[in-house]
Write a protein that holds these residues in place. Sequence first.
Motif, PDB file in Angstrom:
ATOM      1  N   LYS A  91      72.577  91.428  11.901  1.00  0.00           N
ATOM      2  CA  LYS A  91      73.635  92.009  12.847  1.00  0.00           C
ATOM      3  C   LYS A  91      74.928  91.740  12.465  1.00  0.00           C
ATOM      4  O   LYS A  91      75.231  90.794  12.085  1.00  0.00           O
ATOM      5  N   LEU A  92      75.596  92.517  13.084  1.00  0.00           N
ATOM      6  CA  LEU A  92      77.368  92.369  12.654  1.00  0.00           C
ATOM      7  C   LEU A  92      77.828  91.612  13.812  1.00  0.00           C
ATOM      8  O   LEU A  92      77.873  91.609  14.679  1.00  0.00           O
ATOM      9  N   ASP A  93      78.517  90.516  12.916  1.00  0.00           N
ATOM     10  CA  ASP A  93      79.459  89.458  13.556  1.00  0.00           C
ATOM     11  C   ASP A  93      81.001  90.146  13.607  1.00  0.00           C
ATOM     12  O   ASP A  93      81.481  90.317  12.583  1.00  0.00           O
ATOM     13  N   ARG A  94      81.168  90.547  14.594  1.00  0.00           N
ATOM     14  CA  ARG A  94      82.319  91.381  14.980  1.00  0.00           C
ATOM     15  C   ARG A  94      83.742  90.290  14.607  1.00  0.00           C
ATOM     16  O   ARG A  94      84.726  90.817  14.027  1.00  0.00           O
ATOM     17  N   LYS A  95      83.493  89.003  14.602  1.00  0.00           N
ATOM     18  CA  LYS A  95      84.703  88.195  14.502  1.00  0.00           C
ATOM     19  C   LYS A  95      85.058  88.187  13.096  1.00  0.00           C
ATOM     20  O   LYS A  95      86.022  88.110  12.630  1.00  0.00           O
ATOM     21  N   GLN A  97      83.405  90.136  10.729  1.00  0.00           N
ATOM     22  CA  GLN A  97      83.125  91.265  10.185  1.00  0.00           C
ATOM     23  C   GLN A  97      82.151  91.347   8.927  1.00  0.00           C
ATOM     24  O   GLN A  97      82.196  91.919   7.959  1.00  0.00           O
ATOM     25  N   LYS A  98      81.105  90.545   9.361  1.00  0.00           N
ATOM     26  CA  LYS A  98      79.984  90.388   8.201  1.00  0.00           C
ATOM     27  C   LYS A  98      78.781  90.429   8.988  1.00  0.00           C
ATOM     28  O   LYS A  98      78.742  90.475  10.099  1.00  0.00           O
ATOM     29  N   TYR A  99      77.677  90.611   8.152  1.00  0.00           N
ATOM     30  CA  TYR A  99      76.248  90.990   8.827  1.00  0.00           C
ATOM     31  C   TYR A  99      75.664  89.849   8.514  1.00  0.00           C
ATOM     32  O   TYR A  99      75.520  89.088   7.396  1.00  0.00           O
ATOM     33  N   LYS A 100      74.930  88.822   9.725  1.00  0.00           N
ATOM     34  CA  LYS A 100      74.172  87.816   9.400  1.00  0.00           C
ATOM     35  C   LYS A 100      72.688  88.034   9.717  1.00  0.00           C
ATOM     36  O   LYS A 100      72.349  88.938  10.416  1.00  0.00           O
ATOM     37  N   VAL A 101      72.052  87.229   9.213  1.00  0.00           N
ATOM     38  CA  VAL A 101      70.571  87.161   9.294  1.00  0.00           C
ATOM     39  C   VAL A 101      70.191  86.622  10.557  1.00  0.00           C
ATOM     40  O   VAL A 101      70.609  85.356  10.885  1.00  0.00           O
ATOM     41  N   VAL A 102      69.395  87.399  11.467  1.00  0.00           N
ATOM     42  CA  VAL A 102      69.202  86.977  12.683  1.00  0.00           C
ATOM     43  C   VAL A 102      67.688  86.719  12.944  1.00  0.00           C
ATOM     44  O   VAL A 102      67.261  86.029  13.846  1.00  0.00           O
ATOM     45  N   GLN A 103      66.958  87.200  12.077  1.00  0.00           N
ATOM     46  CA  GLN A 103      65.370  87.209  11.972  1.00  0.00           C
ATOM     47  C   GLN A 103      64.965  87.301  10.569  1.00  0.00           C
ATOM     48  O   GLN A 103      65.218  88.130   9.878  1.00  0.00           O
ATOM     49  N   PHE A 104      64.108  86.385  10.403  1.00  0.00           N
ATOM     50  CA  PHE A 104      63.496  86.343   8.974  1.00  0.00           C
ATOM     51  C   PHE A 104      62.158  85.906   9.064  1.00  0.00           C
ATOM     52  O   PHE A 104      61.782  84.770   9.397  1.00  0.00           O
ATOM     53  N   VAL A 105      61.065  86.728   8.577  1.00  0.00           N
ATOM     54  CA  VAL A 105      59.488  86.233   8.505  1.00  0.00           C
ATOM     55  C   VAL A 105      59.122  86.811   7.233  1.00  0.00           C
ATOM     56  O   VAL A 105      59.197  87.962   6.715  1.00  0.00           O
ATOM     57  N   SER A 106      58.773  85.644   6.414  1.00  0.00           N
ATOM     58  CA  SER A 106      58.339  85.892   5.240  1.00  0.00           C
ATOM     59  C   SER A 106      56.507  85.957   4.884  1.00  0.00           C
ATOM     60  O   SER A 106      56.168  86.200   3.963  1.00  0.00           O
ATOM     61  N   GLU A 107      55.669  85.640   6.226  1.00  0.00           N
ATOM     62  CA  GLU A 107      54.448  85.958   5.994  1.00  0.00           C
ATOM     63  C   GLU A 107      53.897  87.351   6.052  1.00  0.00           C
ATOM     64  O   GLU A 107      54.285  87.980   6.769  1.00  0.00           O
ATOM     65  N   HIS A 108      52.845  87.507   5.210  1.00  0.00           N
ATOM     66  CA  HIS A 108      52.140  88.806   4.898  1.00  0.00           C
ATOM     67  C   HIS A 108      50.686  88.874   5.258  1.00  0.00           C
ATOM     68  O   HIS A 108      50.126  87.675   5.069  1.00  0.00           O
ATOM     69  N   ASN A 109      50.077  89.806   5.424  1.00  0.00           N
ATOM     70  CA  ASN A 109      48.757  90.097   5.905  1.00  0.00           C
ATOM     71  C   ASN A 109      47.989  90.694   4.827  1.00  0.00           C
ATOM     72  O   ASN A 109      46.824  91.286   5.195  1.00  0.00           O
ATOM     73  N   HIS A 110      48.363  90.733   3.842  1.00  0.00           N
ATOM     74  CA  HIS A 110      47.951  91.549   2.632  1.00  0.00           C
ATOM     75  C   HIS A 110      48.109  90.905   1.492  1.00  0.00           C
ATOM     76  O   HIS A 110      49.051  90.180   1.459  1.00  0.00           O
ATOM     77  N   PRO A 111      47.456  91.442   0.362  1.00  0.00           N
ATOM     78  CA  PRO A 111      47.656  90.670  -0.748  1.00  0.00           C
ATOM     79  C   PRO A 111      49.023  91.048  -1.442  1.00  0.00           C
ATOM     80  O   PRO A 111      49.172  92.539  -1.358  1.00  0.00           O
ATOM     81  N   LEU A 112      49.718  90.300  -2.121  1.00  0.00           N
ATOM     82  CA  LEU A 112      50.917  90.652  -2.831  1.00  0.00           C
ATOM     83  C   LEU A 112      50.753  91.074  -4.260  1.00  0.00           C
ATOM     84  O   LEU A 112      49.382  90.882  -5.149  1.00  0.00           O
ATOM     85  N   GLN A 113      51.288  92.064  -4.969  1.00  0.00           N
ATOM     86  CA  GLN A 113      51.539  92.374  -6.424  1.00  0.00           C
ATOM     87  C   GLN A 113      51.708  91.299  -7.154  1.00  0.00           C
ATOM     88  O   GLN A 113      52.539  90.539  -7.123  1.00  0.00           O
TER      89      GLN A 113
END
Length: 677
Positions: A91-95, A97-113
């Motif tokens: 999301k954009l932080d207007r103060k 003027q940069k974009y911050k990570v507000v949500q991060f999910v790293s788990e997957h339900n399928h095999p990775l390559q």
Amino acid sequence: MEEQQDDFVPRLGTEYRTIDEAWSAWRDYGGRNGFGVRIRYGHTSAADDVITSKLFVCSCEGKRGVDKRDHLTKKPRAETRTGCGARLQVKLDRKIQKYKVVQFVSEHNHPLQPPEACYLIPSQRKVSEISSFDIGIADISGISPKEAYELHSRQYGGVRGLGHTLVDHHNNLRDKRKESMKYGAAIAMMNFFARRVLEDPSFKHFEDTTEDGEIANVIWTDAKMIAAYARFGDVLIFDTTFGTNNEKWAFGVFVGYNHLREIVIFGAALMCNQTKDSFEWVFIKFLEAHGGKKPITIFTDQDCAMGLALEKTMPDTRHGLYEEEEEFDDAFAILCLCCGDEWLEFIYDSKEKWAHCYMKDAYTLGIRSTQASESINSNLKAYLNCKLDISRFFEHFERVLDDNREKEIKSMYDMRSKLPRLKMNVPILCEAGKLYTPKMFNLFQEEFELSTSAHIRSIDGNMYTVAMCKIDKENPRKSGQVVWNREDQMILCSCKKFEREGILCWHALKVLDREDIKMIPPRYVLNRWTRVAKDVAVVDIEGRRMIEDPMLDVRNRNADLVRIVTQICGKIGQNEELAQFVRNKLLELRRECEEKCENLETIGVLKENNRLHLKKKNGGDRRSKRKHSCIEKKTRAKKATGETNRPSNNLSQDISVENFGCYDNLEHIHNLWILPD
């Protein structure tokens, strides 16, 4: 983000300067961990049209919707969505003027390559600018996509280093072709001409446009063609060929011989229809591009419309017309049918002795047919085909030009680096070896050898009769009458070899030797056959000194830069620290160059024009050719049935009088072959 460390992992609160930087981080993270990525959605502020947030997800996120057409699908697409929850939201932080990570999910339900297969993930496959350039160059060079892909992958250390697949290679080529033809064939053609004019100020092009904005005929020449014609345009060959482009237009090429006695191109034309008016326009514009200079002799095929156009545009130019043997036989048969004279039957048996004698006194450089043009056409067919759009046609025609000119450069190199081989150490041959180009010297030396086997049969004042001492039944040599004027060093021979080919015959050389002349009289050394023929400066129609290869300095600079970068990469490629250092420096240099390039002038691209387009060829398909005359149709029919072409007393059974409709009158038939007295 190209300079991020490989161990980078997104975290809550991580800041990015732009939304593109955030997307690049998520894509790189997916590539390192073996999953594909895509953009789920984004929000934009209605007040200032600024992106305020975006959600990046795994490519396996969600579920495919139900398609009512599934029962009709024979080969349904494989399922890839598994409802994976891995995601990154910024999301954009207007103060700040940069974009911050507000949500991060790293788990997957399928095999990775695994790492060795990550390059196949669609979000990781990208054809870089340099790879795209290489793909285009390979296509223009005639390298198949599969071979080009293998070559490029080896240059990048394998397919994983290349960063795209063979499918992406094909798609890139498709996109290039679509982009070049985005505004139609006519605009693509005009854009090609615009680029060539920018590269070569002497480049000339003309378009024959109808009232409806249709381009019906096109002709073009570049600096090298103009310079070559100024030096060697005394004898011209023009012929047309088909099946070179998907517009079904006929392609005509003007060629001749240079001082090395090799084929050189003077100009090229595309014609929608081969009519008298079209040929007239092409010939007029060809002469205009070359400052109005007309050839002494021009050779063409048997096209009647072309002949009529030449009579109007080049009335003083000698027109040579050589027919194929079977066409000659059929036309002669028609003449016999009309005249019914046994004398015609008699002279037919000796046709080889007189069929071409009407060109005996014409300046032909030894040319007796349009074979040189047909040779070029054969080379063209190796590069061009009926599937090429107009943009690719021009690109591949440039390959033909480049190959032709490289052969000339090679021959020039050989001429300067190799000494002529003298069969006899005599003054006149020593002089000829220094004056003439290799092929012309060999021809001159052959004539001189013949002169040593000849004798002067009689002398009548200043007229000499020269004949061979020994008659060769397989290669008989006719005697000649030579007139020699010592005061002005003028020598004339009845065989007219010098007037025809620009080189003295063995008859004349025998007389010169008899008169103790040990050097070639200057007037009998044509500059066009000498080693210095290309040293003459040429100006274009604007009066500017011609620069024959205006892009030479550009190519040399590019080659120099490529060599430097290649040498650097070859030395530091094995050292990770040095490689990263050079990479960062090159990225920094690229940014600086891009900033400077923004201020440079670029080529203006023509946009869509509803009125400007190519005229469609009347009828036929891609394989359609010019209309055949009745004689040609008859020849094909005879070939199919195995009939002979020799005229007989029963000509009326083979040829109907209706066939004369293809000629204006019998005088036209007779003019094709001037019979002996």
